[in-house]
Design a protein around this motif. Structure first.
Motif, PDB file in Angstrom:
ATOM      1  N   TYR A 176       0.835  -1.193   0.000  1.00 19.03           N
ATOM      2  CA  TYR A 176       0.000   0.000   0.000  1.00 19.03           C
ATOM      3  C   TYR A 176       0.871   1.245   0.000  1.00 19.03           C
ATOM      4  N   GLY A 177       0.429   2.246  -0.708  1.00 14.20           N
ATOM      5  CA  GLY A 177       1.146   3.511  -0.745  1.00 14.20           C
ATOM      6  C   GLY A 177       2.474   3.431  -1.460  1.00 14.20           C
ATOM      7  N   GLY A 178       2.681   2.390  -2.276  1.00 18.47           N
ATOM      8  CA  GLY A 178       3.936   2.249  -3.000  1.00 18.47           C
ATOM      9  C   GLY A 178       5.108   1.857  -2.113  1.00 18.47           C
ATOM     10  N   ARG A 179       4.803   1.303  -0.943  1.00 17.86           N
ATOM     11  CA  ARG A 179       5.858   0.940   0.005  1.00 17.86           C
ATOM     12  C   ARG A 179       6.376  -0.470  -0.251  1.00 17.86           C
ATOM     13  N   GLY A 180       7.239  -0.583  -1.229  1.00 15.77           N
ATOM     14  CA  GLY A 180       7.901  -1.847  -1.507  1.00 15.77           C
ATOM     15  C   GLY A 180       7.027  -2.832  -2.243  1.00 15.77           C
ATOM     16  N   ASP A 181       7.614  -3.988  -2.501  1.00 15.26           N
ATOM     17  CA  ASP A 181       6.879  -5.067  -3.145  1.00 15.26           C
ATOM     18  C   ASP A 181       7.399  -6.399  -2.630  1.00 15.26           C
ATOM     19  N   ALA A 182       6.690  -7.460  -2.997  1.00 11.69           N
ATOM     20  CA  ALA A 182       7.060  -8.800  -2.548  1.00 11.69           C
ATOM     21  C   ALA A 182       6.843  -9.772  -3.693  1.00 11.69           C
ATOM     22  N   ARG A 183       7.688 -10.763  -3.758  1.00  8.59           N
ATOM     23  CA  ARG A 183       7.552 -11.771  -4.806  1.00  8.59           C
ATOM     24  C   ARG A 183       6.408 -12.723  -4.471  1.00  8.59           C
ATOM     25  N   THR A 184       5.953 -13.409  -5.494  1.00  4.39           N
ATOM     26  CA  THR A 184       4.933 -14.445  -5.348  1.00  4.39           C
ATOM     27  C   THR A 184       5.421 -15.657  -6.138  1.00  4.39           C
ATOM     28  N   ARG A 185       4.715 -16.738  -6.037  1.00  5.99           N
ATOM     29  CA  ARG A 185       5.017 -17.919  -6.857  1.00  5.99           C
ATOM     30  C   ARG A 185       4.264 -17.868  -8.176  1.00  5.99           C
ATOM     31  N   LEU A 186       3.517 -16.814  -8.386  1.00  3.80           N
ATOM     32  CA  LEU A 186       2.647 -16.698  -9.551  1.00  3.80           C
ATOM     33  C   LEU A 186       3.375 -16.176 -10.777  1.00  3.80           C
ATOM     34  N   ARG A 187       2.877 -16.596 -11.929  1.00  3.29           N
ATOM     35  CA  ARG A 187       3.304 -16.058 -13.212  1.00  3.29           C
ATOM     36  C   ARG A 187       2.035 -15.673 -13.948  1.00  3.29           C
ATOM     37  N   GLY A 188       2.132 -14.638 -14.773  1.00  2.00           N
ATOM     38  CA  GLY A 188       0.949 -14.227 -15.508  1.00  2.00           C
ATOM     39  C   GLY A 188       1.167 -12.923 -16.230  1.00  2.00           C
ATOM     40  N   TRP A 189       0.068 -12.209 -16.432  1.00  2.00           N
ATOM     41  CA  TRP A 189       0.069 -10.968 -17.201  1.00  2.00           C
ATOM     42  C   TRP A 189      -0.588  -9.871 -16.369  1.00  2.00           C
ATOM     43  N   TYR A 190       0.117  -8.759 -16.239  1.00  2.00           N
ATOM     44  CA  TYR A 190      -0.452  -7.613 -15.532  1.00  2.00           C
ATOM     45  C   TYR A 190      -1.546  -6.989 -16.380  1.00  2.00           C
TER      46      TYR A 190
END
Length: 140
Positions: free
Chosen positions: A57-71
């Motif tokens: 939230y608020g552009g505070r970082g990101d985290a990886r997932t096990r998912l693959r796909g299309w934004y």
């Protein structure tokens, strides 16, 4: 106020809530059908799915997932997974989430991504799919 009036108002509110749920369910079903139609086309014709990340939230970082796909949104907060599920990719993230990664749950897709947000931030699902693979309906 009489008990009859209260009972009538309660029943009217219940009926209205049921109608709203039915309308929302119809919208989700339409969006799910569109994604179901799109998935095999994008899998065959590209682009290739990419690793998906969840934004804080608020552009505070990101985290990886096990998912693959299309934004599906330019801000990368919604995506179609290569499993055919729709994912909302924005969440509150702890420092531990940013290190370990997160496991987002599938959500029911809307026909308008970001509906109710600021002007210019919402996009209709067909437009979002067209951004991922221009002319995809002709390839189907």
């Amino acid at each position: 106020m009489s008990d009859d009036w209260v009972a009538q108002r309660t029943e009217a509110a219940r009926v209205q809530a049921e109608r709203l749920r039915a309308r929302q369910d119809a919208v989700h079903q339409k969006a799910e059908a569109l994604l179901h139609e799109f998935l095999p086309v994008v899998q065959e014709h590209g682009p290739a799915p990419e690793p998906l990340r969840v934004r804080g939230y608020g552009g505070r970082g990101d985290a990886r997932t096990r998912l693959r796909g299309w934004y599906l949104r330019l801000d990368r907060t919604a995506a179609l997974g290569d499993d055919g599920s729709f994912y909302v990719l924005i969440a509150p993230l702890s420092a531990l989430d940013k290190v370990r990664g997160v496991h987002p749950e599938p959500a029911r897709p809307p026909m308008v991504l970001g509906e109710g947000g600021k002007d210019g931030e919402s996009v209709e699902l067909p437009v979002a799919l067209e951004r991922v693979l221009p002319g995809w309906r002709k390839l189907a």
